[in-house]
Design a protein around this motif. Structure first.
Motif, PDB file in Angstrom:
ATOM      1  N   LYS A   1      -1.801   2.033  -2.592  1.00 18.06           N
ATOM      2  CA  LYS A   1      -3.254   2.071  -2.529  1.00 18.06           C
ATOM      3  C   LYS A   1      -3.672   3.414  -1.933  1.00 18.06           C
ATOM      4  O   LYS A   1      -3.343   3.732  -0.787  1.00 18.06           O
TER       5      LYS A   1
ATOM      6  N   LYS B   1       2.992  -1.584  -5.442  1.00 12.53           N
ATOM      7  CA  LYS B   1       1.689  -0.940  -5.533  1.00 12.53           C
ATOM      8  C   LYS B   1       1.497   0.067  -4.399  1.00 12.53           C
ATOM      9  O   LYS B   1       1.966  -0.144  -3.279  1.00 12.53           O
TER      10      LYS B   1
ATOM     11  N   GLU C   1       0.010 -11.115  -2.886  1.00 11.05           N
ATOM     12  CA  GLU C   1       0.367  -9.710  -2.663  1.00 11.05           C
ATOM     13  C   GLU C   1       0.163  -9.387  -1.182  1.00 11.05           C
ATOM     14  O   GLU C   1      -0.928  -9.593  -0.641  1.00 11.05           O
TER      15      GLU C   1
ATOM     16  N   GLU D   1      -8.908   3.028  -3.490  1.00 15.33           N
ATOM     17  CA  GLU D   1      -9.800   2.286  -2.593  1.00 15.33           C
ATOM     18  C   GLU D   1     -11.094   3.056  -2.347  1.00 15.33           C
ATOM     19  O   GLU D   1     -11.131   4.280  -2.467  1.00 15.33           O
TER      20      GLU D   1
ATOM     21  N   ALA E   1      -4.654 -10.614  -2.318  1.00 14.35           N
ATOM     22  CA  ALA E   1      -3.995  -9.621  -1.478  1.00 14.35           C
ATOM     23  C   ALA E   1      -4.349  -9.894  -0.016  1.00 14.35           C
ATOM     24  O   ALA E   1      -5.520 -10.072   0.325  1.00 14.35           O
TER      25      ALA E   1
ATOM     26  N   ASN F   1      -3.604  -8.580   4.035  1.00 11.62           N
ATOM     27  CA  ASN F   1      -3.046  -7.571   4.938  1.00 11.62           C
ATOM     28  C   ASN F   1      -2.200  -8.228   6.016  1.00 11.62           C
ATOM     29  O   ASN F   1      -2.613  -9.231   6.608  1.00 11.62           O
TER      30      ASN F   1
ATOM     31  N   GLU G   1      -0.150  -6.676   1.769  1.00  6.94           N
ATOM     32  CA  GLU G   1      -0.462  -5.264   1.979  1.00  6.94           C
ATOM     33  C   GLU G   1      -0.007  -4.851   3.371  1.00  6.94           C
ATOM     34  O   GLU G   1      -0.388  -5.476   4.367  1.00  6.94           O
TER      35      GLU G   1
ATOM     36  N   ASP H   1      -0.467   0.165   1.743  1.00  4.07           N
ATOM     37  CA  ASP H   1      -1.893   0.440   1.901  1.00  4.07           C
ATOM     38  C   ASP H   1      -2.115   1.803   2.560  1.00  4.07           C
ATOM     39  O   ASP H   1      -1.242   2.319   3.260  1.00  4.07           O
TER      40      ASP H   1
ATOM     41  N   THR I   1       0.810  -1.267   5.982  1.00  3.11           N
ATOM     42  CA  THR I   1       0.603   0.168   6.158  1.00  3.11           C
ATOM     43  C   THR I   1       1.930   0.799   6.560  1.00  3.11           C
ATOM     44  O   THR I   1       2.893   0.104   6.925  1.00  3.11           O
TER      45      THR I   1
ATOM     46  N   ALA J   1       2.492  -4.237  -1.392  1.00  2.00           N
ATOM     47  CA  ALA J   1       1.691  -3.022  -1.591  1.00  2.00           C
ATOM     48  C   ALA J   1       1.705  -2.180  -0.324  1.00  2.00           C
ATOM     49  O   ALA J   1       1.672  -2.704   0.796  1.00  2.00           O
TER      50      ALA J   1
ATOM     51  N   GLU K   1      -8.995  -8.973  -2.491  1.00  2.49           N
ATOM     52  CA  GLU K   1      -8.368  -8.735  -1.191  1.00  2.49           C
ATOM     53  C   GLU K   1      -9.085  -9.578  -0.144  1.00  2.49           C
ATOM     54  O   GLU K   1     -10.310  -9.560  -0.055  1.00  2.49           O
TER      55      GLU K   1
END
Length: 254
Positions: free
Chosen positions: A163, A161, A110, A199, A78, A80, A112, A142, A114, A140, A25
């Motif tokens: 997390k 995914k 990937e 995580e 990954a 964000n 990520e 998160d 929220t 993903a 990440e």
């Protein structure tokens, strides 16, 4: 940004079934000449307030893809991305340009996000995510379980995914802790065919717990702290051949 002072550190994501590093990440850092290494929670909110989060996020994507392109081909990167980036009409183009310039294969990237990304104009956001997924990227979710309406998001978009937030992982081994929450999220992911990453794994007890619950991947200080790009190779070597106790004991005391 004008002085190009930002840098990326990378934290490994460990595949518990394959017993090896599956990716890293990208984590943004600011090495300040007087303050030392400034963490993102101190400068990202300011970047958002003054309207710099989009160009900063674009820089992160380009740099992460560029550096990851030189890693072994089985490793993912990954990154964000913020709600502001996702809602930018140019975002899909920014991703395409980063992949083209770096020659990184789309399946190795990937993104990520929220749950806050999906608040507001969620229809347009979900449409953008579908467009990105169609390009071969992985998406993903998160910090799962800490936002709003998580289950409805799983119905509206096929995430690759989930997390599990570190607050649940940290509390999973405590009496009357969050072990059942971790179990429920893992079971949900398994039913939906979604990879589950835990995580904030910092102890062997936490690792044993999330492994027992069936998590697919783990991430945290037990494996490695975030490292600069120059230490990627040594980090992979340190974790190669399984989680030898000498590596784990070194991680705990480091």
């Amino acid at each position: 940004m004008d002085k190009d002072e930002f840098t990326l550190f990378y934290q490994p994501i460990y595949d518990l079934r394959m017993d090896r590093v599956s990716g890293f990440e990208a984590l943004l850092r600011w090495p300040h000449p007087k303050r030392g290494l400034v963490p993102p929670d101190q400068f990202i909110p300011i970047a958002e307030d003054i309207g710099l989060i989009t160009p900063l996020g674009e820089w992160v994507l380009n740099r992460a893809c560029e550096q990851a392109a030189g890693w072994p081909s089985e490793l993912k990167i990954a990154v964000n991305v913020s709600a502001t980036q996702i809602r930018d009409p140019r975002f899909a183009e920014v991703i395409a340009n980063a992949l083209d310039a770096s020659t990184l294969a789309p399946h190795r990237l990937e993104l990520e996000i929220t749950e806050s990304v999906l608040l507001g104009n969620s229809a347009e956001t979900v449409a953008t995510l579908h467009k990105l997924k169609a390009q071969g990227l992985s998406i993903a979710l998160d910090d799962f379980g800490t936002g709003y309406s998580s289950l409805s998001y799983l119905r509206s978009f096929p995430f690759d995914k989930l997390k599990i937030d570190q607050s649940f992982v940290r509390d999973a081994t405590a009496t009357n802790g969050s072990k059942l929450i971790v179990r429920a999220i893992t079971s949900l992911g398994k039913s939906l065919g979604i990879t589950i990453t835990a995580e904030g794994v910092e102890t062997i007890e936490q690792l044993d717990q999330i492994r027992a619950e069936g998590c697919n991947e783990a991430q945290g200080f037990l494996f490695s702290r975030p490292v600069p790009a120059t230490e990627i190779a040594s980090t992979i070597l340190n974790l190669r051949g399984g989680l030898a106790r000498r590596h784990l004991s070194g991680a705990m005391t480091g």
